[in-house]
Design a protein around this motif. Structure first.
Motif, PDB file in Angstrom:
ATOM      1  N   PHE A  99       0.743  -1.356  -0.153  1.00 35.20           N
ATOM      2  CA  PHE A  99      -0.241   0.194  -0.104  1.00 35.20           C
ATOM      3  C   PHE A  99       1.021   1.310  -0.440  1.00 35.20           C
ATOM      4  O   PHE A  99       1.125   2.149   1.195  1.00 35.20           O
ATOM      5  CB  PHE A  99      -1.301  -0.039   1.380  1.00 35.20           C
TER       6      PHE A  99
ATOM      7  N   GLU B  41       0.111   5.080   1.656  1.00 36.06           N
ATOM      8  CA  GLU B  41      -1.127   4.932   2.533  1.00 36.06           C
ATOM      9  C   GLU B  41      -0.942   5.718   3.699  1.00 36.06           C
ATOM     10  O   GLU B  41      -0.807   4.386   4.180  1.00 36.06           O
ATOM     11  CB  GLU B  41      -1.918   4.368   1.806  1.00 36.06           C
TER      12      GLU B  41
ATOM     13  N   SER C 292      -7.063   6.948   1.938  1.00 30.57           N
ATOM     14  CA  SER C 292      -8.202   6.236   1.056  1.00 30.57           C
ATOM     15  C   SER C 292      -9.730   5.639   1.477  1.00 30.57           C
ATOM     16  O   SER C 292      -9.732   6.165   3.107  1.00 30.57           O
ATOM     17  CB  SER C 292      -7.925   4.565   1.313  1.00 30.57           C
TER      18      SER C 292
END
Length: 781
Positions: free
Chosen positions: A452, A455, A672
């Protein structure tokens, strides 16, 4: 009787196309159309006078030009009286370097051998030349690198079986990344092998040499006396390939070090050795590795301790050959001292003054108006505490990543095993029994960052507009503008910046030897043995120099003593598997300098903005940015880290890109969210924000999904962070909604000189001395 006309065949050449303009333009029109361009025939053939020269005269002219070039080469070789420096590097279990040199020098009885400082000098009267052999221990990495930087020829001794250890492979990669001069490969004892096996072994060794892509693939023989004499001749007569470091920087291998005019703290250091490289300039500074830059008092010629013919006088100074000019001598100013009082000052307006007067302040009874202005309200204190908490939480968000909530026990065991297997380097001995949880956490964060990228979780208790107030959105990372002079840290007021770095480098190299005659050493003194008097040197430097240390002096080019922001293009070394983060301290070997600094990693791409890398990439090039003195490329870069035992481990290699403080490195964070309801292109997203005000704050920034959809925030729904968005195409239920935020990051000023003498040496497996002795005895027999 009927007749037919001639019909052209398929091979008939068609008529030329009529050029309607030919013969209709005047010379002036033709010249205007050409705009100064000349025809190819005119350039090749030259003027009419040259075409009138006969063939014999042209042949004589070419012969004279060729003879002049050969004479220039011979004159250059004669003008450089310094011995040819040969670094002998032994690999595997072959003959040791010192024993090999002794064996080769015994092949010629006329060779006069003298001992220098950690070197062997040989006067070969047969070829009217001198050689200087350096035999650094392969276990001492710094000595090997210093010897390769100043040598003219690198002689590599390969074992008979061609098998070399992991340390030898790493040492060859270090030497190759640092830059290698002319290479000569030798296999001691190869001619002693029977003829049937000799050719097979030779092909095997040549295949190993070809795998390393060295600039020489052949093998030289030096076993018999005849081969030894031919080997010495090849070392003298072979064409040298100097490194860029030797081409642009005068340097000296110090044979002797004396102290004069000593005081309590400083002294005048007298370094004796051969003047090599370009002409020395007394106005320029000299760099002592590990200690810094110093000014030159004067340069004086001295008696050569290793003459070609014996019977010289004792070593003493003969004459001064260069003396600095005070008006032109470079200063030791490394950085700019900023003036705190010279900052930008703004005068408050009348409206601001009136607003302050109207502000109600709660103060104790009896407090005067003057005292009240210095009392801070409780609200201000709370605001300051909130700011500190925000900064602390932001640092935690920048450095730490949320670990996975669930992990199987088998995966944890495999992770711990991988940690200990990867952290063990070839330098380390026994591993510690204690588990280093910091290393384990670093592995986990690196893995999460790979799954990820960038993030972060939006905090629930802190508004996102406050938590990420230093970040901003960009419509396009490539085309959006970013002011390079905006919100610069205070350290940027201490450095120097060159307006046009490429042009300055070109001018410096062009006018390298065009200074005053009194300061520049004349070309007739190139390669002579001289004493360089270095002024105001700390006494500790002289005390650190001993019989076991190697000292090499390099002279700086203009501007190279000044601090700036250095950008280096690096590649991670395959032997390093430990996760490495940005702002981690490393040891850098840049050209002739060695220092420690915290590096800032970024992508090596085109454009005017570059994304920061949280971890050192495992594949592909990247850029490391540090505060360091200016270094003109080309210059090689070696990067090391200290392991758990305090030993150096190679992590990356590369070269200097430029010295540019205007390089914009942007740190990205990705927020996100999850699609809650999807109605074609209209989507309700949750979990990206948790209050209505944050949605209104980040509303202008564009959204995207991993599948490539683009969209925008339309309006917030409710008070719990739900928001209505619209995308260019319909979303999939498995998609995630992303939002990018950026802020500029800067390197940290942690530059310190690195002294190799104080570093902890690496523990390497000892050589098989018994095998080496047996092989040398076979060579002598």
């Amino acid at each position: 009787m009927s007749t037919t006309g001639h019909r052209a065949g398929s091979f008939k050449k068609p008529a030329k196309i009529h050029k309607s303009w030919k013969g209709k333009r005047t010379k002036g029109e033709i010249n205007d159309a050409n705009r100064g361009r000349e025809g190819v025939k005119e350039i090749v053939r030259g003027s009419r006078a040259s075409r009138s020269i006969s063939k014999d005269v042209r042949r004589q002219q070419s012969r004279q030009i060729r003879a002049a070039k050969m004479q220039a080469v011979f004159q250059k070789r004669r003008s450089s009286d310094a011995p040819v420096v040969v670094t002998v590097l032994s690999l595997g279990n072959g003959a040791s370097a010192g024993e090999f040199v002794s064996k080769v020098l015994k092949s010629d009885e006329t060779v006069v051998r003298t001992q220098g400082h950690r070197s062997i000098h040989a006067a070969v009267s047969r070829f009217k030349s001198r050689l200087c052999f350096l035999t650094p221990s392969q276990q001492m990495m710094d000595d090997v690198l210093d010897s390769v930087k100043i040598c003219d020829i690198l002689c590599v001794l390969w074992p008979l079986d061609g098998n070399i250890s992991d340390w030898d492979n790493l040492l060859l990669s270090l030497v190759k990344a640092n830059g290698i001069p002319k290479v000569v490969n030798v296999v001691p004892g190869l001619s002693m092998i029977p003829a049937k096996k000799r050719e097979e072994m030779r092909k095997n060794i040549e295949s190993h040499i070809a795998n390393w892509s060295l600039n020489a693939t052949g093998i030289s023989l030096a076993d018999s006396p005849t081969d030894g004499i031919q080997f010495l001749r090849s070392l003298i007569e072979t064409k040298k390939k100097p490194l860029s470091l030797q081409t642009y920087h005068p340097y000296m291998y110090v044979e002797k070090l004396d102290v004069r005019d000593r005081t309590d703290e400083t002294c005048t250091l007298v370094a004796s050795g051969y003047l090599r490289g370009p002409e020395w300039n007394a106005n320029h500074l000299v760099h002592i590795p590990g200690f810094g830059d110093f000014q030159i008092n004067h340069i004086a010629k001295a008696q050569d301790p290793h003459p070609l013919k014996a019977g010289g006088k004792p070593m003493e100074e003969l004459e001064k050959i260069a003396q600095p000019i005070p008006q032109k001598q470079q200063q030791l100013q490394v950085e700019i001292v900023p003036d705190d009082l010279n900052a930008e000052q703004t005068w408050p307006t009348q409206e601001e003054l009136n607003a302050v007067e109207k502000e109600k302040r709660r103060v104790p009874k009896g407090t005067s108006s003057y005292q009240a202005t210095w009392i801070i309200n409780d609200e201000d204190e709370d605001d300051d505490e909130d700011d500190e908490d925000e900064e602390d939480s932001e640092e935690e968000m920048d450095g730490d990543f949320a670990p996975e909530e669930e992990m199987e026990e088998t995966e944890e065991v495999e992770m711990e095993k991988s940690v200990f297997g990867d952290s063990e380097s070839i330098f380390a001995g026994d591993m510690d029994d204690d588990i280093d949880m910091q290393e384990v956490e670093k592995y986990r964060r690196e893995r999460e960052n790979a799954q990820f990228p960038d993030e972060v979780d939006t905090p629930i208790d802190v508004p996102a507009r406050v938590q990420f107030q230093q970040y901003r959105g960009l419509k396009s990372f490539r085309t959006s503008e970013w002011d390079v002079k905006e919100n610069l840290p205070l350290n940027y007021a201490r450095i120097f910046q060159i307006a046009n770095f490429k042009r300055t480098k070109k001018q410096v190299l062009k006018h390298l030897n065009e200074d005053d005659d009194d300061a520049v050493v004349d070309s007739q003194y190139n390669g002579v043995f001289a004493n360089v008097h270095i002024a105001n040197v700390p006494v500790s430097i002289a005390e650190a120099f001993n019989e076991d240390s190697t000292l090499v002096l390099f002279q700086l080019l203009p501007h190279e003593q000044r601090m700036s922001v250095m950008n280096m293009v690096l590649r991670r070394h395959p032997t390093c598997t430990v996760p490495l983060t940005s702002h981690q301290k490393f040891i850098f070997y840049v050209g002739f300098r060695s220092f420690t600094a915290e590096a800032l990693f970024s992508q090596h791409t085109s454009g005017d903005k570059f994304k920061m890398e949280r971890f050192m990439p495992t594949d592909g090039p990247f850029v490391a940015t540090v505060f360091a003195p200016i270094t003109f490329p080309p210059a090689s870069v070696l990067v090391f880290r200290l392991d758990d035992h305090g030993r150096q481990e190679l992590v990356a290699t590369g070269s200097v890109l430029d010295n540019n403080p205007d390089r914009v490195v942007l740190k990205r964070i990705v927020l996100s969210g999850h699609p809650f309801k999807i109605n074609r292109r209209a989507v309700v997203v949750r979990y990206m924000f948790f209050n209505r005000e944050d949605i209104e704050w980040f509303k202008p920034i564009e959204l995207y999904t991993p599948s490539g959809r683009r969209g925008h925030i339309r309006e917030p729904l409710g008070t719990h962070g739900h928001m209505k968005c619209r995308f260019d195409q319909q979303l999939n239920a498995m998609d995630s909604v992303m939002l990018n935020l950026y802020k500029r990051v800067f390197p940290t000023w942690t530059y310190t000189l690195f002294d190799k003498n104080t570093a902890k040496p690496s523990r390497i497996a000892e050589r098989d001395s018994k095998t080496s002795t047996i092989l040398v005895n076979r060579m002598e027999e």
